[in-house]
Scaffold this motif. Structure first.
Motif, short mmCIF file in Angstrom:
data_model
loop_
_atom_site.label_atom_id
_atom_site.label_comp_id
_atom_site.label_asym_id
_atom_site.label_seq_id
_atom_site.Cartn_x
_atom_site.Cartn_y
_atom_site.Cartn_z
N ASP A 145 -1.26 -0.15 1.54
CA ASP A 145 -0.08 -0.81 2.08
C ASP A 145 0.99 0.25 2.31
N PRO A 146 1.48 0.42 3.57
CA PRO A 146 2.48 1.46 3.85
C PRO A 146 3.80 1.26 3.10
N GLU A 147 4.11 0.03 2.73
CA GLU A 147 5.36 -0.24 2.01
C GLU A 147 5.32 0.28 0.58
N GLU A 148 4.12 0.45 0.01
CA GLU A 148 3.99 0.87 -1.38
C GLU A 148 3.95 2.38 -1.56
N TRP A 149 3.70 3.13 -0.47
CA TRP A 149 3.48 4.57 -0.60
C TRP A 149 4.39 5.35 0.33
N ASP A 150 4.95 6.45 -0.16
CA ASP A 150 5.55 7.43 0.73
C ASP A 150 4.42 8.24 1.36
N VAL A 151 3.61 8.83 0.50
CA VAL A 151 2.39 9.53 0.93
C VAL A 151 1.24 8.93 0.14
N PRO A 152 0.36 8.19 0.79
CA PRO A 152 -0.75 7.58 0.06
C PRO A 152 -1.76 8.62 -0.40
N PRO A 153 -2.61 8.27 -1.36
CA PRO A 153 -3.63 9.22 -1.81
C PRO A 153 -4.64 9.52 -0.69
N LYS A 154 -5.35 10.59 -0.86
CA LYS A 154 -6.34 11.01 0.14
C LYS A 154 -7.42 9.94 0.28
N PRO A 155 -7.70 9.51 1.54
CA PRO A 155 -8.83 8.60 1.74
C PRO A 155 -10.14 9.28 1.33
N LYS A 156 -11.07 8.49 0.87
CA LYS A 156 -12.32 8.99 0.27
C LYS A 156 -13.06 9.98 1.16
N TRP A 157 -13.20 9.69 2.44
CA TRP A 157 -14.03 10.52 3.31
C TRP A 157 -13.26 11.64 4.00
#
Length: 193
Positions: A145-157
């Motif tokens: 969710d973009p509202e929860e993260w400034d920079v989200p964690p790295k996607p798995k792949w």
């Protein structure tokens, strides 16, 4: 410019609206906007069965336009197709129809009559826009969710090098915004020299 309609030859081929080396029948086409939904609908047909020339016909409301297509050989084989701009007779991969225009033409035809919205943004607003675009791209890839993260964690792949490059960009936009806040605070006299 982005509020107008766009004909991108590569995208039309990728989405199989047209096919190099073939004459396709008439197909429906629609333009959508992420906020407003469907903007326009029409029909499109093309004949690209010739070796070096073809045509594309588009009907959109009262507009009926026939656009010539030409191909040029590629260095490593195959052919690259282009629109021939109806106004300038130049080759173009993308044609635009800005709001209120009566036909599709290349970007050079419209000159200073049209511009991208980002051309009117100042440094701080461009940084805000780019930062939110980067955030939404990473979130959509990773399912966050973009509202929860400034920079989200790295996607798995995703490769670490790609992710680190995106985080560096995000940090540069953040630094530009911080500098903008510093300059504004200085002008308002909130900060002392």
């Amino acid at each position: 410019m982005q509020d107008g309609l766009k004909l991108d030859l590569s995208s039309l081929v990728r989405k199989q609206f047209i096919k190099p080396g073939a004459n396709i029948g008439v197909r429906g086409i629609a333009w959508t906007h992420s906020y407003w939904g469907e903007v326009a609908t029409g029909v499109i047909g093309a004949d690209m069965s010739g070796q070096a020339e073809g045509w594309l016909c588009i009907q959109l409301g009262s507009l009926e336009q026939r656009i010539m297509l030409v191909s040029r050989p590629r260095h490593f084989g195959g052919r690259q197709w282009y629109f021939v701009c109806p106004a300038t007779a130049r080759r173009a991969s993308v044609l635009w129809k800005p709001p209120g225009a009566s036909r599709f033409c290349s970007r050079q035809t419209w000159g200073r009559q049209v511009a991208y919205a980002s051309q009117f943004l100042d440094r701080d607003n461009r940084a805000h826009h780019a930062r939110s675009k980067l955030n939404s791209r990473l979130c959509s890839i990773g399912g966050f969710d973009p509202e929860e993260w400034d920079v989200p964690p790295k996607p798995k792949w995703m490769r670490w090098r790609t992710y680190d490059r995106m985080v560096d960009k995000f940090d540069r936009y953040e630094a530009a915004l911080d500098f903008g806040c510093y300059v504004a605070a200085k002008k308002l006299g909130i900060l002392a020299d």
